[in-house]
Scaffold this active site. Structure first.
Site, PDB file in Angstrom:
ATOM      1  N   ASP A   1      49.908  41.698  47.535  1.00 27.83           N
ATOM      2  CA  ASP A   1      50.302  43.011  47.018  1.00 27.83           C
ATOM      3  C   ASP A   1      50.466  44.025  48.142  1.00 27.83           C
ATOM      4  OD1 ASP A   1      50.780  42.735  44.380  1.00 27.83           O
ATOM      5  OD2 ASP A   1      49.005  43.778  43.657  1.00 27.83           O
TER       6      ASP A   1
ATOM      7  N   ASP B   1      36.919  41.946  36.591  1.00 27.57           N
ATOM      8  CA  ASP B   1      36.069  40.758  36.577  1.00 27.57           C
ATOM      9  C   ASP B   1      34.972  40.861  35.523  1.00 27.57           C
ATOM     10  OD1 ASP B   1      34.873  42.840  37.895  1.00 27.57           O
ATOM     11  OD2 ASP B   1      34.555  41.781  39.785  1.00 27.57           O
TER      12      ASP B   1
END
Length: 697
Positions: A277, A430
């Protein structure tokens, strides 16, 4: 050196002789004659031997006093020079540093960010005013011992108040007794109760960890599930997708890609995705070139780059899971850019899925290549060692649930899809996927004996941003997941564990009472002594909890006091983050990639060359010297750059608030409170001046 004055001896005796050594520039005394009873008799005339002996003792006592005065002067000189040096250091830091307000990101609300700082400044100025007020009262002879001040005997007397200052002080005492002390004491008692509950929770976790060690409990894969490449087709070798999400992490991309490409797993059963990214074109080209090199060497690796970085890491993972070839994979292993799994990582984690269809996640613990780099990394190692060995291991063994750490774990792809996949709604994607998988009945396995190396933030600036994200995200998630937890078809115990233990107690209560109790209420009780905090709250229980926290990292025991002080210092950042996440303020959605140093990259390259790989990697060995040269050039270039320190305004304001409160505690002779406030104030001062960890380039 001691002087013995025996006023009650019945018999007369003569003192022992004195030996005074005068050696320039130091003087020392070996022995001083004790005074006899006759030296204290009144009316004796200096005519006999006894009077001469008394005159001799008087001279010796004069020498003693002179020597004491000399030592005291030397001590005062040393203290004065220390304060002068500290003052000059602070002046240089302030002159060359940059405040944290200079680094406000575009997605932060500047007004929201300074709100807590303004509140702390109000408390600071008020405390300075009250300190001057109390000192003036002290020198007027009003010596009151905290916390039980019986002032009614002073101010009810017609002669108790004689001037305007006395009138004002008496009114102030009545105001704090009637209006300030009761609510402050109530808030202190609430924080003490929360503190005791959280300490009990931590004690239970430690007992669970001791029980696991005593019984030698550990997850064991099913028989025949352990993979063995040497025996051909035997073992458990499902198709595994390995993902390495990264963003502008130029310092560590080589070592993470190399470590993953060296995983000991059949090449036909592994597919590696490098999810880049980066918005820096140079970094993109370097990573793409590295992937191309490993492709030429036979690794099954692909490069993916997103032009639009929606959703940060969660968006990156979600986009990668949408590829057509992912449907052929059964499991996915995730490693952040600074993580370096050992070659046998998959062979030690994937077998736990065999014949355990309800297992969604197998998580490995972290180890740190730079844990001894500086004081900041040592203190982080203490915290994370407790997190893995105590919190996650105990929860994994007894309730099969813990928060996914975002990396160094293997997921069953079916569980990810069943739980809704990756969502970009919070900065803790997460923990989000872990909670949703738990609500769907999936189980987690934690392997404390499988480690994956990574880096710790070495600068306070990077650590502070990381902790802000780690503590604002859970509060965002709690707001979103609370209705789902209530409606979920799981046991009442699991709902209780998620709501009260996992979210409220460990994510909300801990930063709340740490900041409120030790940084606000404790200094306020110095100026409102009718409200009190017992010594066991200030000293004994925090020391006991710090001792329990440091047990998983016993080599760090010498740092137990800095650890206790630093944890309280970090409470201001964690409290601010918790409030931002809970009320969805501007900084709650801030995502900053943790800065990496890549200190271990050279050692990893050497280990890769010395290792005997199964496939001939023609591109690794010839380029090693070039990589070393590039690394050395980059380090020299960084060394030439001018470093600066940031000035953290909230921490500095709290430092002066606590030091002011410690000065006030001297007037009421509160020993433990004084030392705690003094050292805690110094800790805030060091952090506020960015004197802990590496400097920021």
């Amino acid at each position: 050196m001691a002087l013995s004055f025996d006023f009650w001896a019945k018999g007369s005796h003569k003192g022992t002789p004195v030996v005074v050594k005068m050696e320039n520039p130091n003087w020392s005394i070996d022995e001083v004659e004790a005074l006899s009873d006759d030296d204290f008799l009144i009316g004796n005339t200096p005519t006999g031997p006894r009077d001469k002996a008394r005159n001799k003792n008087a001279k010796q006592l004069t020498w003693v006093l002179l020597l004491k005065a000399h030592r005291a002067a030397g001590c005062l000189t040393s203290i004065a020079s220390t304060f002068v040096s500290l003052g000059s250091l602070i002046r240089r830091r302030v002159a060359s540093g940059r405040t944290d307000a200079d680094n406000t990101s575009s997605n932060e609300n500047r007004t929201v960010k300074t709100r807590l700082y303004n509140c702390i400044k109000v408390f600071l100025w008020l405390s300075l005013l009250l300190l001057g007020f109390e000192i003036a009262a002290y020198f007027k002879g009003w010596h009151f011992g905290a916390p039980k001040l019986q002032l009614q005997y002073v101010f009810t007397s017609p002669y108790g108040v004689r001037d305007l200052f006395g009138l004002l002080y008496s009114r102030w005492v009545l105001v704090r007794v009637e209006y300030l002390a009761p609510p402050l004491q109530f808030l202190a008692n609430v924080c003490i109760v929360l503190f005791l509950i959280q300490s009990l929770d931590r004690l239970i976790l430690c007992l669970g960890c001791f029980w696991i060690r005593f019984k030698k409990i550990k997850p064991i894969p099913k028989q025949g599930a352990v993979a063995d490449l040497e025996s051909g087709e035997s073992g458990f070798f499902p198709m595994v997708l390995v993902q390495i999400p990264m963003c502008n992490e130029r310092e560590v991309y080589q070592q993470s890609i190399a470590a993953v490409c060296n995983l000991d797993w059949p090449k036909s059963k592994i597919l590696i995705q490098v999810l880049d990214d980066s918005d820096d074109p140079t970094t993109q080209l370097l990573i793409k070139d590295e992937v191309h090199k490993w492709q030429q060497e036979g690794a099954n690796i692909v490069y993916r780059h997103r032009i639009i970085r929606d959703g940060y890491k969660a968006g990156n993972l979600k986009s990668a899971m949408g590829c057509s070839y992912v449907k052929d994979c059964e499991f996915v292993a995730i490693f952040d850019a600074d993580f370096q799994p050992t070659p046998d990582f998959l062979k030690r984690t994937v077998p736990h899925f065999k014949d355990n269809e309800d297992v969604a996640l197998v998580q490995a613990r972290w180890s740190f290549v730079n844990k001894d780099e500086n004081l900041l990394t040592r203190l982080q190692n203490i915290n994370l060692a407790f997190h893995f060995e105590v919190e996650q291991q105990v929860n994994g063994i007894f309730i099969n649930f813990f928060g996914f750490n975002g990396t160094a774990g293997v997921w069953r792809i079916k569980a990810l899809e069943d739980s809704g996949g990756w969502l970009e709604r919070t900065t803790v994607e997460d923990m989000d996927i872990a909670v949703r998988a738990h609500l769907h009945g999936w189980k987690f396995v934690f392997l404390n004996d499988v480690e994956c190396q990574c880096e710790l933030p070495e600068s306070y600036e990077a650590y502070r941003k990381q902790q802000h994200r780690w503590h604002s995200g859970p509060m965002q998630l709690f707001r979103l997941c609370f209705p789902d937890i209530i409606r979920a078809k799981i046991s009442v115990w699991k709902k209780f564990n998620l709501i009260f233990l996992f979210f409220l107690l460990r994510k909300l209560v801990l930063p709340f009472y740490s900041f409120t109790l030790f940084c606000i209420i404790l200094p306020m009780t110095m100026f409102v002594p009718e409200a009190e905090l017992p010594a066991w709250v200030v000293c004994y229980i925090p020391a006991t909890m710090s001792f329990l926290n440091i047990l998983p990292a016993l080599k760090s025991f010498p740092f137990i006091v800095p650890y206790l002080l630093f944890e309280n210092t970090m409470s201001v950042t964690k409290f601010n983050a918790m409030i931002s996440g809970l009320f969805q303020l501007g900084s709650a959605y801030e995502w900053v990639v943790t800065k990496k140093s890549g200190r271990s990259s050279e050692g990893d390259l050497v280990s890769l060359v010395e290792k005997k790989p199964k496939h001939n990697r023609v591109g690794s060995e010839p380029n090693l010297e070039e990589m070393k040269a590039e690394l050395m050039q980059e380090q020299e270039h960084k060394a030439k750059k001018k470093k600066h320190n940031r000035i953290y305004t909230k921490e500095l304001a709290l430092a002066f608030l606590l030091l002011t409160a410690s000065a006030r505690s001297l007037l009421s002779a509160q020993g433990i409170h004084f030392y705690f406030l003094l050292f805690q104030g110094i800790s805030f001062l060091l952090v506020g001046l960015d004197l802990i960890g590496e400097q920021v380039l």
